[in-house]
Design a protein around this motif. Structure first.
Motif: not given
Length: 116
Positions: A11, A13-14, A86-90, A113-116
């Motif tokens: 996990l 962060q963006a 980016k969150p889209d990379d999750t 998991t990339v959090s925004s």
């Protein structure tokens, strides 16, 4: 037979970074191309990046300039350095070893998991 073991997901962060590793064992001399694919929930598995034995790389447009694939032949390991996430990379990221057009192997997958 080729066995692939991935590590390095998690996990973040963006804007952060992660490095994935994939260690290959077995009939590694038969591997022509190694690469990373990903599958997000409800979506098809898609190519992220590939690298040939000679080091020729190929990237999906969505990750160009942010991700770097590399290969350490002495360690039979391929890496995916992911920056500016980016969150889209999750997604679940899968290592792939291609022997031929009709023969390939997959790792078990590692969650990113990339959090925004």
């Amino acid at each position: 037979q080729v066995q692939l073991v991935e590590s390095g997901g998690g996990l973040v962060q963006a804007g952060g970074s992660l490095r994935l590793s994939c260690a290959a064992s077995g009939s590694i001399l038969s591997i022509a191309t190694m690469g990373w694919y990903r599958q997000a929930p409800g979506k098809q598995r898609e190519l992220v990046a590939t690298i040939t034995q000679s080091g020729v790389t190929n990237y999906a447009e969505s990750v160009k300039g942010r991700f770097t694939i590399s290969r350490d032949n002495a360690k039979n390991t391929v890496y995916l350095q992911m920056n500016s996430l980016k969150p889209d990379d999750t997604a679940v990221y899968y290592c792939n070893a291609k022997i031929s057009a009709v023969s390939q192997y997959w790792g078990q997958g590692t969650q990113v998991t990339v959090s925004s």
